[in-house]
Design a protein around this motif. Structure first.
Motif, PDB file in Angstrom:
ATOM      1  N   SER A  58       0.841  -1.302  -0.035  1.00 47.13           N
ATOM      2  CA  SER A  58      -0.022  -0.080   0.100  1.00 47.13           C
ATOM      3  C   SER A  58       0.809   1.105  -0.099  1.00 47.13           C
ATOM      4  O   SER A  58       0.656   2.013  -0.709  1.00 47.13           O
ATOM      5  CB  SER A  58      -1.098  -0.063   1.362  1.00 47.13           C
ATOM      6  OG  SER A  58      -1.458   1.111   1.279  1.00 47.13           O
ATOM      7  N   ARG A  59       1.971   1.359   0.941  1.00 44.75           N
ATOM      8  CA  ARG A  59       2.721   2.340   1.005  1.00 44.75           C
ATOM      9  C   ARG A  59       3.531   2.572  -0.353  1.00 44.75           C
ATOM     10  O   ARG A  59       3.600   3.865  -0.759  1.00 44.75           O
ATOM     11  CB  ARG A  59       3.730   2.276   1.854  1.00 44.75           C
ATOM     12  CG  ARG A  59       3.074   2.487   3.568  1.00 44.75           C
ATOM     13  CD  ARG A  59       4.034   2.333   4.598  1.00 44.75           C
ATOM     14  NE  ARG A  59       4.876   3.366   4.325  1.00 44.75           N
ATOM     15  CZ  ARG A  59       4.865   4.627   4.862  1.00 44.75           C
ATOM     16  NH1 ARG A  59       3.568   4.977   5.523  1.00 44.75           N
ATOM     17  NH2 ARG A  59       5.620   5.278   5.078  1.00 44.75           N
ATOM     18  N   VAL A  60       4.139   1.805  -1.096  1.00 46.20           N
ATOM     19  CA  VAL A  60       4.606   1.546  -2.312  1.00 46.20           C
ATOM     20  C   VAL A  60       3.730   2.181  -3.461  1.00 46.20           C
ATOM     21  O   VAL A  60       3.909   3.296  -4.012  1.00 46.20           O
ATOM     22  CB  VAL A  60       5.067   0.377  -2.802  1.00 46.20           C
ATOM     23  CG1 VAL A  60       5.648   0.606  -4.364  1.00 46.20           C
ATOM     24  CG2 VAL A  60       6.521  -0.155  -1.883  1.00 46.20           C
ATOM     25  N   GLU A  61       2.395   1.645  -3.426  1.00 46.68           N
ATOM     26  CA  GLU A  61       1.616   2.302  -4.492  1.00 46.68           C
ATOM     27  C   GLU A  61       1.141   3.599  -4.253  1.00 46.68           C
ATOM     28  O   GLU A  61       0.677   4.145  -5.360  1.00 46.68           O
ATOM     29  CB  GLU A  61       0.156   1.364  -4.363  1.00 46.68           C
ATOM     30  CG  GLU A  61       0.278  -0.147  -4.876  1.00 46.68           C
ATOM     31  CD  GLU A  61      -0.781  -0.864  -4.921  1.00 46.68           C
ATOM     32  OE1 GLU A  61      -2.020  -0.381  -4.661  1.00 46.68           O
ATOM     33  OE2 GLU A  61      -0.767  -2.127  -5.534  1.00 46.68           O
ATOM     34  N   ASN A  62       1.050   3.915  -2.863  1.00 46.54           N
ATOM     35  CA  ASN A  62       0.664   5.682  -2.692  1.00 46.54           C
ATOM     36  C   ASN A  62       1.870   6.365  -2.754  1.00 46.54           C
ATOM     37  O   ASN A  62       1.515   7.590  -2.363  1.00 46.54           O
ATOM     38  CB  ASN A  62       0.050   5.320  -1.529  1.00 46.54           C
ATOM     39  CG  ASN A  62      -1.302   4.976  -1.513  1.00 46.54           C
ATOM     40  OD1 ASN A  62      -2.198   4.958  -2.435  1.00 46.54           O
ATOM     41  ND2 ASN A  62      -1.620   3.912  -0.793  1.00 46.54           N
ATOM     42  N   GLY A  63       3.111   5.759  -3.172  1.00 47.87           N
ATOM     43  CA  GLY A  63       4.248   6.845  -3.128  1.00 47.87           C
ATOM     44  C   GLY A  63       4.750   7.091  -1.951  1.00 47.87           C
ATOM     45  O   GLY A  63       5.546   8.172  -1.832  1.00 47.87           O
TER      46      GLY A  63
END
Length: 67
Positions: A58-63
């Protein structure tokens, strides 16, 4: 002694195209999300198959995190 000024650092850049790193990170996250959704997979599905935590994905996908 001369007065010292505090200067803020410029945003980090990618040396290949001089774009801010945050933009590159957001593009990576958006690409991962697009492929995941195209395959009809949830973040939980990716977690089970890769061992990467869903909250990390989630943190990767949200930058918020760069892999």
């Amino acid at each position: 002694m001369a007065d010292m000024q505090t200067l803020s650092a410029p945003p980090p850049v990618d040396s290949n195209n001089l774009a801010p790193v945050t933009t590159v990170a957001m593009n990576i996250g958006a690409t991962i999300r697009a492929y995941r959704q195209q395959k009809g997979m949830s973040q939980g599905d990716i977690e089970k198959r890769t061992g990467l935590l869903r909250c990390y994905l989630s943190r990767v996908e949200n930058g918020h995190t760069v892999p």
